[in-house]
Design a protein around this motif. Structure first.
Motif, mmCIF file in Angstrom:
data_model
loop_
_atom_site.group_PDB
_atom_site.id
_atom_site.type_symbol
_atom_site.label_atom_id
_atom_site.label_comp_id
_atom_site.label_asym_id
_atom_site.label_seq_id
_atom_site.Cartn_x
_atom_site.Cartn_y
_atom_site.Cartn_z
ATOM 1 N N LEU A 115 0.726 -0.995 0.001
ATOM 2 C CA LEU A 115 -0.134 -0.225 -0.072
ATOM 3 C C LEU A 115 0.847 1.183 0.048
ATOM 4 O O LEU A 115 0.441 2.240 -0.503
ATOM 5 N N LYS A 116 2.144 1.237 0.647
ATOM 6 C CA LYS A 116 2.800 2.448 0.804
ATOM 7 C C LYS A 116 3.448 2.573 -0.585
ATOM 8 O O LYS A 116 3.476 3.624 -0.918
ATOM 9 N N GLY A 117 3.979 1.598 -1.431
ATOM 10 C CA GLY A 117 4.715 1.823 -2.414
ATOM 11 C C GLY A 117 3.507 2.261 -3.714
ATOM 12 O O GLY A 117 3.729 3.106 -4.501
ATOM 13 N N ALA A 118 2.075 1.746 -3.563
ATOM 14 C CA ALA A 118 1.227 2.513 -4.185
ATOM 15 C C ALA A 118 0.931 4.078 -3.816
ATOM 16 O O ALA A 118 0.663 4.739 -4.864
ATOM 17 N N ASN A 119 0.782 4.341 -2.666
ATOM 18 C CA ASN A 119 0.418 5.726 -2.494
ATOM 19 C C ASN A 119 1.735 6.466 -2.894
ATOM 20 O O ASN A 119 1.633 7.720 -3.517
ATOM 21 N N ILE A 120 3.030 6.105 -2.993
ATOM 22 C CA ILE A 120 4.048 6.750 -3.369
ATOM 23 C C ILE A 120 3.762 6.946 -4.862
ATOM 24 O O ILE A 120 3.940 8.042 -5.472
ATOM 25 N N TRP A 121 3.465 6.057 -5.537
ATOM 26 C CA TRP A 121 3.359 5.805 -7.128
ATOM 27 C C TRP A 121 2.148 6.962 -7.676
ATOM 28 O O TRP A 121 2.318 7.848 -8.415
ATOM 29 N N ILE A 122 1.118 7.087 -6.722
ATOM 30 C CA ILE A 122 -0.118 7.834 -7.011
ATOM 31 C C ILE A 122 0.427 9.289 -6.686
ATOM 32 O O ILE A 122 0.198 10.238 -7.470
ATOM 33 N N GLU A 123 1.054 9.537 -5.770
ATOM 34 C CA GLU A 123 1.638 10.960 -5.236
ATOM 35 C C GLU A 123 2.192 11.575 -6.308
ATOM 36 O O GLU A 123 2.453 12.546 -6.669
ATOM 37 N N HIS A 124 3.335 10.692 -6.961
ATOM 38 C CA HIS A 124 4.304 11.097 -7.817
ATOM 39 C C HIS A 124 3.771 11.328 -9.251
ATOM 40 O O HIS A 124 4.252 12.233 -9.764
ATOM 41 N N TYR A 125 2.926 10.510 -9.828
ATOM 42 C CA TYR A 125 2.593 10.324 -11.168
ATOM 43 C C TYR A 125 1.130 10.848 -11.403
ATOM 44 O O TYR A 125 0.806 11.007 -12.620
ATOM 45 N N GLN A 126 0.289 10.904 -10.449
ATOM 46 C CA GLN A 126 -0.974 11.375 -10.675
ATOM 47 C C GLN A 126 -1.293 12.727 -10.167
ATOM 48 O O GLN A 126 -2.059 12.699 -8.831
ATOM 49 N N CYS A 127 -0.706 13.739 -10.459
ATOM 50 C CA CYS A 127 -1.056 14.994 -9.810
ATOM 51 C C CYS A 127 -2.313 15.722 -9.830
ATOM 52 O O CYS A 127 -2.558 16.616 -9.143
ATOM 53 N N SER A 128 -3.227 15.130 -10.705
ATOM 54 C CA SER A 128 -4.722 15.531 -10.749
ATOM 55 C C SER A 128 -5.420 14.917 -9.556
ATOM 56 O O SER A 128 -6.702 15.341 -9.421
ATOM 57 N N PHE A 129 -5.056 13.943 -8.913
ATOM 58 C CA PHE A 129 -5.492 13.111 -7.778
ATOM 59 C C PHE A 129 -5.158 13.550 -6.640
ATOM 60 O O PHE A 129 -4.053 13.823 -6.082
ATOM 61 N N LYS A 130 -6.311 13.871 -5.519
ATOM 62 C CA LYS A 130 -5.818 14.659 -4.295
ATOM 63 C C LYS A 130 -6.206 13.515 -3.246
ATOM 64 O O LYS A 130 -7.344 12.995 -3.348
ATOM 65 N N ASP A 131 -5.509 13.647 -1.960
ATOM 66 C CA ASP A 131 -5.800 12.763 -1.106
ATOM 67 C C ASP A 131 -7.146 13.350 -0.215
ATOM 68 O O ASP A 131 -6.963 14.554 0.169
#
Length: 80
Positions: free
Chosen positions: A43-59
């Motif tokens: 889950l941590k690796g997936a969060n890092i990928w989303i934060e880095h590559y998906q700038c249009s998605f916010k937490d």
């Protein structure tokens, strides 16, 4: 065999669209879809990928921890 291009496909398959049109993705769904493409991520690796590559998605998570929820954020409606 896992391929790098499958990561983006797994992410797209993880996006859920609610009746009002909100697009959200959870890291749990993303990791499950990655497993279908032979990628074994945490889950941590997936969060890092989303934060880095998906700038249009916010937490938009409402709880602490690695089980997070991201929502599409685009003030210009992104042409949708």
């Amino acid at each position: 065999m896992a391929r790098y291009d499958d990561i983006a496909a797994a992410y797209r398959n993880s996006i859920k669209i609610s009746p009002p049109g909100r697009r959200t993705v959870t890291t749990v769904d993303f990791v499950q879809n990655l497993a279908k493409y032979n990628h074994n991520w945490t889950l941590k690796g997936a969060n890092i990928w989303i934060e880095h590559y998906q700038c249009s998605f916010k937490d938009v998570s409402i709880e602490e921890g690695e089980r997070r929820t991201f929502q599409l954020f685009n003030p210009n409606n992104g042409g949708l």
